[in-house]
Design an enzyme around this catalytic site. Structure first.
Site, PDB file in Angstrom:
ATOM      1  N   ALA A   1       3.117  -0.732   4.877  1.00 56.48           N
ATOM      2  CA  ALA A   1       2.625  -0.822   6.254  1.00 56.48           C
ATOM      3  C   ALA A   1       2.145  -2.222   6.616  1.00 56.48           C
ATOM      4  CB  ALA A   1       1.505   0.188   6.458  1.00 56.48           C
TER       5      ALA A   1
ATOM      6  N   HIS B   1      12.711  -2.522   2.359  1.00 55.40           N
ATOM      7  CA  HIS B   1      12.100  -1.210   2.617  1.00 55.40           C
ATOM      8  C   HIS B   1      13.027  -0.139   2.074  1.00 55.40           C
ATOM      9  CE1 HIS B   1       9.063  -2.922   5.241  1.00 55.40           C
ATOM     10  NE2 HIS B   1      10.021  -3.657   5.776  1.00 55.40           N
ATOM     11  N   LEU B   2      12.441   0.914   1.559  1.00 55.52           N
ATOM     12  CA  LEU B   2      13.226   2.069   1.119  1.00 55.52           C
ATOM     13  C   LEU B   2      13.883   2.750   2.314  1.00 55.52           C
ATOM     14  CD1 LEU B   2      10.405   3.284  -1.190  1.00 55.52           C
ATOM     15  CD2 LEU B   2      12.710   2.887  -2.050  1.00 55.52           C
ATOM     16  N   SER B   3      13.076   2.983   3.343  1.00 55.82           N
ATOM     17  CA  SER B   3      13.565   3.730   4.511  1.00 55.82           C
ATOM     18  C   SER B   3      14.153   2.772   5.547  1.00 55.82           C
ATOM     19  CB  SER B   3      12.415   4.518   5.137  1.00 55.82           C
ATOM     20  OG  SER B   3      11.418   3.639   5.637  1.00 55.82           O
TER      21      SER B   3
ATOM     22  N   PRO C   1       0.789  -1.223   0.000  1.00 54.47           N
ATOM     23  CA  PRO C   1       0.000   0.000   0.000  1.00 54.47           C
ATOM     24  C   PRO C   1       0.829   1.284   0.000  1.00 54.47           C
ATOM     25  CG  PRO C   1      -0.110  -1.089   2.132  1.00 54.47           C
ATOM     26  CD  PRO C   1       0.538  -2.053   1.184  1.00 54.47           C
ATOM     27  N   ASN C   2       0.321   2.229  -0.765  1.00 53.18           N
ATOM     28  CA  ASN C   2       0.853   3.596  -0.856  1.00 53.18           C
ATOM     29  C   ASN C   2       2.146   3.721  -1.660  1.00 53.18           C
ATOM     30  OD1 ASN C   2      -1.250   4.781   0.838  1.00 53.18           O
ATOM     31  ND2 ASN C   2      -0.308   3.623   2.494  1.00 53.18           N
TER      32      ASN C   2
ATOM     33  N   ARG D   1      12.886   4.902  12.629  1.00 55.44           N
ATOM     34  CA  ARG D   1      11.610   5.617  12.581  1.00 55.44           C
ATOM     35  C   ARG D   1      10.728   5.233  13.791  1.00 55.44           C
ATOM     36  NH1 ARG D   1       9.148   5.034   6.833  1.00 55.44           N
ATOM     37  NH2 ARG D   1       7.929   6.811   7.612  1.00 55.44           N
TER      38      ARG D   1
ATOM     39  N   ARG E   1       7.089   0.744  13.484  1.00 56.03           N
ATOM     40  CA  ARG E   1       7.729   0.220  12.271  1.00 56.03           C
ATOM     41  C   ARG E   1       8.883  -0.736  12.588  1.00 56.03           C
ATOM     42  NH1 ARG E   1       5.427   3.624   8.295  1.00 56.03           N
ATOM     43  NH2 ARG E   1       5.027   5.679   9.159  1.00 56.03           N
TER      44      ARG E   1
ATOM     45  N   HIS F   1       4.136  -4.515   8.922  1.00 57.12           N
ATOM     46  CA  HIS F   1       4.102  -4.388  10.373  1.00 57.12           C
ATOM     47  C   HIS F   1       2.858  -5.005  10.992  1.00 57.12           C
ATOM     48  CE1 HIS F   1       7.284  -1.676   9.293  1.00 57.12           C
ATOM     49  NE2 HIS F   1       6.453  -0.816   8.740  1.00 57.12           N
TER      50      HIS F   1
ATOM     51  N   ASP G   1       1.498 -15.792   6.419  1.00 56.00           N
ATOM     52  CA  ASP G   1       0.985 -17.137   6.147  1.00 56.00           C
ATOM     53  C   ASP G   1       1.057 -17.470   4.657  1.00 56.00           C
ATOM     54  OD1 ASP G   1       0.498 -17.473   8.823  1.00 56.00           O
ATOM     55  OD2 ASP G   1      -1.684 -17.292   8.692  1.00 56.00           O
TER      56      ASP G   1
ATOM     57  N   TYR H   1      11.235   8.885   1.313  1.00 59.38           N
ATOM     58  CA  TYR H   1      11.188   7.805   0.316  1.00 59.38           C
ATOM     59  C   TYR H   1      11.903   8.131  -0.995  1.00 59.38           C
ATOM     60  CZ  TYR H   1       7.774   5.889   3.561  1.00 59.38           C
ATOM     61  OH  TYR H   1       7.157   5.390   4.690  1.00 59.38           O
TER      62      TYR H   1
ATOM     63  N   ASN I   1       8.243  -5.445  -0.768  1.00 58.45           N
ATOM     64  CA  ASN I   1       8.104  -4.254   0.071  1.00 58.45           C
ATOM     65  C   ASN I   1       6.618  -4.166   0.377  1.00 58.45           C
ATOM     66  OD1 ASN I   1       7.929  -1.856   1.375  1.00 58.45           O
ATOM     67  ND2 ASN I   1       9.022  -0.651  -0.176  1.00 58.45           N
TER      68      ASN I   1
ATOM     69  N   GLU J   1      12.514  -9.498   2.336  1.00 61.49           N
ATOM     70  CA  GLU J   1      11.764  -8.284   2.685  1.00 61.49           C
ATOM     71  C   GLU J   1      12.648  -7.064   2.449  1.00 61.49           C
ATOM     72  OE1 GLU J   1      10.514  -8.154   6.790  1.00 61.49           O
ATOM     73  OE2 GLU J   1       9.765  -6.098   6.624  1.00 61.49           O
TER      74      GLU J   1
ATOM     75  N   ARG K   1       5.177  11.109  -2.497  1.00 56.30           N
ATOM     76  CA  ARG K   1       4.897  10.752  -1.113  1.00 56.30           C
ATOM     77  C   ARG K   1       6.139  10.974  -0.246  1.00 56.30           C
ATOM     78  NH1 ARG K   1       4.660   4.576   1.212  1.00 56.30           N
ATOM     79  NH2 ARG K   1       3.969   5.132   3.296  1.00 56.30           N
TER      80      ARG K   1
HETATM   81  C1  DQA Z   1       8.178   1.258   3.785  1.00 55.60           C
HETATM   82  C2  DQA Z   1       8.253   1.444   5.303  1.00 55.60           C
HETATM   83  C3  DQA Z   1       6.898   1.211   5.938  1.00 55.60           C
HETATM   84  O1  DQA Z   1       6.974   1.401   7.339  1.00 55.60           O
HETATM   85  C4  DQA Z   1       5.869   2.165   5.369  1.00 55.60           C
HETATM   86  O2  DQA Z   1       4.596   1.882   5.911  1.00 55.60           O
HETATM   87  C5  DQA Z   1       5.841   2.153   3.884  1.00 55.60           C
HETATM   88  C6  DQA Z   1       7.119   2.149   3.169  1.00 55.60           C
HETATM   89  C7  DQA Z   1       9.522   1.594   3.103  1.00 55.60           C
HETATM   90  O3  DQA Z   1       9.714   1.175   1.976  1.00 55.60           O
HETATM   91  O4  DQA Z   1      10.352   2.282   3.695  1.00 55.60           O
HETATM   92  O5  DQA Z   1       4.791   2.229   3.256  1.00 55.60           O
HETATM   93  O6  DQA Z   1       7.881  -0.096   3.504  1.00 55.60           O
END
Ligand code: DQA
Length: 150
Positions: free
Chosen positions: A77, A100-102, A10-11, A107, A111, A80, A87, A23, A74, A98, A18
């Site tokens: 959210a 993540h960009l950040s 998501p997002n 943070r 997270r 978390h 599953d 990011y 990735n 797994e 964003r």
């Molecule tokens: C994220 C980190 C997550 O905590 C956040 O909810 C995201 C982006 C990242 O790529 O840093 O949507 O997955």
């Protein structure tokens, strides 16, 4: 040929606009182009998808795992919160990394926990778009043998 599904949660469709201080300025299309160039050079069949819907991500993990493809995920959210994604990884047997960009550990506390990390082979975070490339490099050698060949 090895196959990798890059799944974005998501997002992440909003990348580029964003919270760029967190990011970066690249869009998800930019990141896809980066990975596709790398995958083409390695002869890897790349499937790159994004969804804001948890169940859709679950279905794509099944599709990858059951076909022997690896998963670079990735989950945004959902990383978390989602027991369903965890599953899906264990249930389909998808070899997963797994990303993540950040740097999620620098943070908010919420997270710092990942529901999927324990069932992934490893986690890469904090390197911006390079997290995707580093994840790709980490995942590819795990797909040797029958698994991961499409
Ligand atoms: C994220 C980190 C997550 O905590 C956040 O909810 C995201 C982006 C990242 O790529 O840093 O949507 O997955």
């Amino acid at each position: 040929m090895s196959a990798i599904f890059v799944l974005n949660g998501p997002n992440l469709n909003l990348l580029g606009r964003r919270e760029p201080a967190i990011y970066g300025a690249d869009t998800l299309d930019d990141i896809e182009a980066l990975l596709r160039a790398r995958a083409d050079a390695e002869g890897v069949a790349l499937t790159f998808r994004q969804s804001n819907v948890e169940g859709e991500l679950v279905g794509w993990i099944h599709e990858a795992g059951l076909s022997g493809a690896g998963v670079l995920i990735n989950a945004g959210a959902y990383s978390h919160t989602s027991i369903a994604l965890r599953d899906a990884i264990t249930g389909s047997g998808a070899t997963s990394v797994e990303i993540h960009l950040s740097n999620v550990y620098a943070r908010e506390d919420f997270r710092h926990k990942s529901t999927i990390a324990p069932v992934c082979r490893g986690v890469i975070c904090g390197f911006g778009k390079a997290s995707y490339l580093l994840g790709f490099e980490a995942l590819l050698p795990l797909l040797g043998g029958a698994a991961g060949k499409a």
